[in-house]
Design a protein around this motif. Structure first.
Motif, PDB file in Angstrom:
ATOM      1  N   SER A   1     -20.670  44.230  -9.540  1.00 39.87           N
ATOM      2  CA  SER A   1     -19.376  43.859  -9.168  1.00 39.87           C
ATOM      3  C   SER A   1     -18.746  44.877  -8.391  1.00 39.87           C
ATOM      4  O   SER A   1     -19.048  45.905  -8.469  1.00 39.87           O
ATOM      5  N   ASN A   2     -18.052  44.343  -7.398  1.00 36.18           N
ATOM      6  CA  ASN A   2     -17.244  45.147  -6.402  1.00 36.18           C
ATOM      7  C   ASN A   2     -15.917  45.537  -6.955  1.00 36.18           C
ATOM      8  O   ASN A   2     -14.906  45.926  -6.525  1.00 36.18           O
TER       9      ASN A   2
ATOM     10  N   PHE B   1      -5.178  35.485  -9.139  1.00 31.27           N
ATOM     11  CA  PHE B   1      -5.712  36.904  -8.812  1.00 31.27           C
ATOM     12  C   PHE B   1      -6.651  37.421  -9.934  1.00 31.27           C
ATOM     13  O   PHE B   1      -7.853  37.872  -9.616  1.00 31.27           O
ATOM     14  N   LEU B   2      -6.392  37.115 -11.037  1.00 31.60           N
ATOM     15  CA  LEU B   2      -7.360  37.791 -12.091  1.00 31.60           C
ATOM     16  C   LEU B   2      -8.502  36.965 -12.309  1.00 31.60           C
ATOM     17  O   LEU B   2      -9.513  37.503 -12.279  1.00 31.60           O
ATOM     18  N   GLN B   3      -8.381  35.521 -11.841  1.00 29.89           N
ATOM     19  CA  GLN B   3      -9.730  34.839 -11.907  1.00 29.89           C
ATOM     20  C   GLN B   3     -10.710  35.356 -10.792  1.00 29.89           C
ATOM     21  O   GLN B   3     -11.705  35.422 -11.033  1.00 29.89           O
ATOM     22  N   ARG B   4     -10.027  35.929  -9.673  1.00 30.96           N
ATOM     23  CA  ARG B   4     -10.769  36.517  -8.551  1.00 30.96           C
ATOM     24  C   ARG B   4     -11.490  37.884  -8.921  1.00 30.96           C
ATOM     25  O   ARG B   4     -12.772  37.961  -8.575  1.00 30.96           O
ATOM     26  N   ILE B   5     -11.071  38.329  -9.920  1.00 31.11           N
ATOM     27  CA  ILE B   5     -11.558  39.768 -10.292  1.00 31.11           C
ATOM     28  C   ILE B   5     -12.591  39.508 -11.350  1.00 31.11           C
ATOM     29  O   ILE B   5     -13.453  40.326 -11.522  1.00 31.11           O
ATOM     30  N   MET B   6     -12.454  38.604 -12.415  1.00 26.88           N
ATOM     31  CA  MET B   6     -13.314  38.093 -13.270  1.00 26.88           C
ATOM     32  C   MET B   6     -14.719  37.795 -12.658  1.00 26.88           C
ATOM     33  O   MET B   6     -14.709  37.002 -11.777  1.00 26.88           O
ATOM     34  N   GLN B   7     -15.724  38.171 -13.166  1.00 28.90           N
ATOM     35  CA  GLN B   7     -17.025  37.777 -12.864  1.00 28.90           C
ATOM     36  C   GLN B   7     -17.800  36.843 -13.814  1.00 28.90           C
ATOM     37  O   GLN B   7     -18.029  37.249 -14.944  1.00 28.90           O
TER      38      GLN B   7
END
Length: 239
Positions: A34-35, A52-58
């Motif tokens: 993950s980036n 925003f947190l959802q976009r960071i979670m993989q």
């Protein structure tokens, strides 16, 4: 593996947070790249929200999402306790269960996670060095969390044919073991080297059965605590 087992024991979405230091390796164990990591959340903490947190979670499957740790150990000092508290608050509103891989680096971050947790699983072996170190750590752990009932001892690589037994652990700490995980080296190595949880690589292994039993017992324990809290908070009925 615990996060995967929780999905079989309960409903809802799961989060797996990697706070292992100095080398977070949940991504390696799950063969994920993950980036993004928790560092991205810290850097945007002032405007951090659910989207925003959802976009960071993989995502990993349909119900599990992974928050990767700081891959560069030089960035790990940027994880401030106030930021961590903000992240936990949002995660609690998004997920039914949050599993945090914390390791055993004793510092303020460790203490913060320990005090925030609804349940703490402390893994130990049944060897003389393990028990000696645990005897030193145990009084501080109880003091830090302030609720001894929520600290659960899990004996890893348990083999009742070895020299030390559960009664030795329980006599030493005056605290019973919550669960045991069997010594299943072959299944574990297969899991680690293939980058896949036991559910996929060794679903019939005794270690996977042990982790599922641990997850079920943990879910039941947390549910019982919540029911007890609701009963205390609710007004008593008068007849």
């Amino acid at each position: 593996n615990l996060a995967q087992a929780l999905m079989e024991s309960s409903a809802g979405q799961m989060a797996l947070v990697d706070l292992g230091r100095p080398f977070p390796d949940v991504g390696t164990f799950l063969d994920l790249e993950s980036n993004y990591s928790i560092v991205d959340l810290i850097q945007n903490i002032a405007t951090l929200d659910k989207s925003f947190l959802q976009r960071i979670m993989q995502p990993y499957g349909a119900r599990l999402s992974v928050l990767h740790g700081a891959a560069d150990f030089r960035e790990q000092d940027s994880i401030e306790l106030e930021s961590l508290e903000r992240i936990f608050a949002i995660l609690r509103n998004m997920y039914s269960f949050i599993v945090i891989d914390l390791r055993h680096w004793l510092d303020e971050l460790f203490l913060k996670v320990l005090t925030e947790a609804d349940m703490v699983l402390m893994l130990t072996g049944l060897t003389v060095p393990d028990l000696r170190n645990l005897k030193k750590l145990w009084p501080y752990t109880v003091e830090w969390h302030q609720d001894k009932r929520k600290i659960k001892l899990v004996v890893n690589r348990f083999d009742n044919s070895s020299g030390l037994q559960l009664r030795d652990l329980e006599s030493l700490l005056q605290h019973t073991a919550f669960a045991t995980l069997p010594n299943d080296y072959q299944a574990l190595m297969q899991c680690l080297n293939q980058g896949s949880p036991l559910m996929g690589t060794a679903p019939r292994s005794k270690l996977w059965r042990g982790i599922k039993e641990l997850a079920s017992k943990g879910v039941q324990e947390i549910g019982d605590d919540e029911h007890q809290a609701d009963a205390i908070a609710a007004p008593k009925k008068k007849f």
